[in-house]
Design an enzyme around this catalytic site. Structure first.
Site, PDB file in Angstrom:
ATOM      1  NE  ARG A 291      -3.854   1.897   2.657  1.00 20.65           N
ATOM      2  CZ  ARG A 291      -5.089   1.918   2.152  1.00 20.65           C
ATOM      3  NH1 ARG A 291      -5.485   0.913   1.391  1.00 20.65           N
ATOM      4  NH2 ARG A 291      -5.908   2.913   2.405  1.00 20.65           N
TER       5      ARG A 291
ATOM      6  CG  HIS B 144      -7.934   0.976  -3.999  1.00 23.95           C
ATOM      7  ND1 HIS B 144      -7.320  -0.202  -3.623  1.00 23.95           N
ATOM      8  CD2 HIS B 144      -8.629   1.394  -2.898  1.00 23.95           C
ATOM      9  CE1 HIS B 144      -7.623  -0.475  -2.363  1.00 23.95           C
ATOM     10  NE2 HIS B 144      -8.409   0.471  -1.902  1.00 23.95           N
TER      11      HIS B 144
ATOM     12  CD  GLN C 235     -12.946  -0.745  -2.304  1.00 23.46           C
ATOM     13  OE1 GLN C 235     -12.217  -0.686  -1.318  1.00 23.46           O
ATOM     14  NE2 GLN C 235     -14.176  -1.233  -2.252  1.00 23.46           N
TER      15      GLN C 235
ATOM     16  CG  ASP D  47     -13.043   7.384  -2.223  1.00 20.09           C
ATOM     17  OD1 ASP D  47     -13.231   7.180  -1.000  1.00 20.09           O
ATOM     18  OD2 ASP D  47     -11.970   7.129  -2.793  1.00 20.09           O
TER      19      ASP D  47
ATOM     20  CB  CYS E 289     -13.809   2.223  -1.212  1.00 26.12           C
ATOM     21  SG  CYS E 289     -12.944   3.797  -1.188  1.00 26.12           S
TER      22      CYS E 289
ATOM     23  NE  ARG F 298     -10.498  -4.276  -0.602  1.00 25.49           N
ATOM     24  CZ  ARG F 298      -9.726  -3.302  -0.123  1.00 25.49           C
ATOM     25  NH1 ARG F 298     -10.275  -2.167   0.292  1.00 25.49           N
ATOM     26  NH2 ARG F 298      -8.407  -3.435  -0.077  1.00 25.49           N
TER      27      ARG F 298
END
Length: 308
Positions: A107, A134, A137, A225, A264, A292
């Site tokens: 990450r 991402h 996701q 988001d 998310c 996830r």
């Protein structure tokens, strides 16, 4: 078996991505016990190293639990735990970790760090989030969409808000999974130039507008988001510009009947989404968060050879 990195949606074939999503559905149906046919050989001796340059809740916990449910083990490292934090090169770090671990999940603050790690690694590298994209996701999001509306192919998704890294991965997914994507964002917060240039040559049905009402029309899913991501320093400006893009019930009502809302997380009620929407009957954000876990299991299984 050729080395399998999971770096971006647009770096993998539609067939591989479809297999990963289908496996994620199967993983969820199976619960904590992974189906034998999806379990990589030697997984009980496998170790996943997870590196976090940015804080994380869902990525950290879901990957940790995913690897354990597959039968493997995990090591979690923050940036300060590594010699990277004291100037060791990414390439040297990749070569060393390749001698110890069976896969690495990163990450990262910068996408270039991810690419350099993968270029110098002899074990699979997974993109757990970068400033550019991402992809993990999106696997969970497509899985969540399909739980409500069936196969995503040919359907419409609307993205409302900042054209950020998650929006870029949605753009890549629209091409790979053959669905319609409509993005509503302010002109100064459109997806980055690299994504727009890629889109010009892609076989994708993607519309970019500054009108949320236009974007959500006929959409089966509305996605947003947070307006202020980690590292953003212009919070006041971003909230002002993005104010008209808040997902409120009136906007959800303009979408298709039965449309679901996704985010998310973490979410900030009263900013990018109203409490009425995120806590209401159309919201699937906690199914999305749970997925996830199942998506990460499928990604890990593919990287380690358990999925074709």
């Amino acid at each position: 078996m050729a080395l399998r990195h999971f770096l971006d949606i647009n770096s993998l074939s539609p067939a591989v991505l479809r297999n990963i999503v289908d496996a994620a559905h199967e993983m969820k149906r199976a619960g904590k016990k992974v189906p034998a046919r999806l379990s990589p050989e030697g997984i009980d001796l496998s170790v996943l190293v997870m590196i976090f340059e940015k804080p994380s809740t869902r990525t950290r916990v879901s990957y940790d639990v995913a690897m354990r449910q597959l039968g493997g083990q995990t090591i979690v490292l923050n940036h300060s735990d590594l010699q990277l934090g004291r100037g060791e090169s990414v390439s040297d770090t990749a070569k060393v970790l390749s001698r110890y671990a069976d896969a690495v999940m990163l990450r990262a603050n910068s996408h270039t760090t991810l690419v350099e790690l993968a270029e110098n690694s002899t074990v699979p590298v997974i993109n757990g989030l970068t400033d550019k994209s991402h992809p993990c996701q999106i696997i969970a999001d497509i899985m969540t969409f399909e739980e409500s509306h069936g196969p995503i192919r040919g359907q419409k998704v609307a993205w409302v808000g900042d054209g950020n890294n998650v929006a870029v991965s949605w753009i890549h997914a629209a091409s790979a999974f053959d669905f319609e994507l409509s993005i509503a964002c302010p002109g100064q917060m459109r997806p980055d130039k690299e994504a727009i240039d890629w889109l010009k040559n892609a076989n994708a049905r993607v519309e970019i507008t500054d009108d949320p009402q236009t974007a959500v029309r006929d959409a089966k899913c509305v996605v947003t988001d947070t307006w202020v991501s980690m590292g953003d320093t212009d919070e006041g400006y971003r909230k002002q510009v993005l104010g008209p893009y808040a997902v409120e019930q009136s906007l959800m009502s303009a979408a298709s009947d039965g449309a679901v809302f996704m985010h998310c997380l973490p979410a900030y009620r009263g900013h990018e989404v109203s409490a009425e929407v995120i806590d209401g009957p159309q919201s699937v954000v906690f199914d999305e968060a749970e997925n996830r876990l199942h998506a990460q299991k499928a990604i890990l299984s593919w990287c380690l050879g358990g999925i074709a």
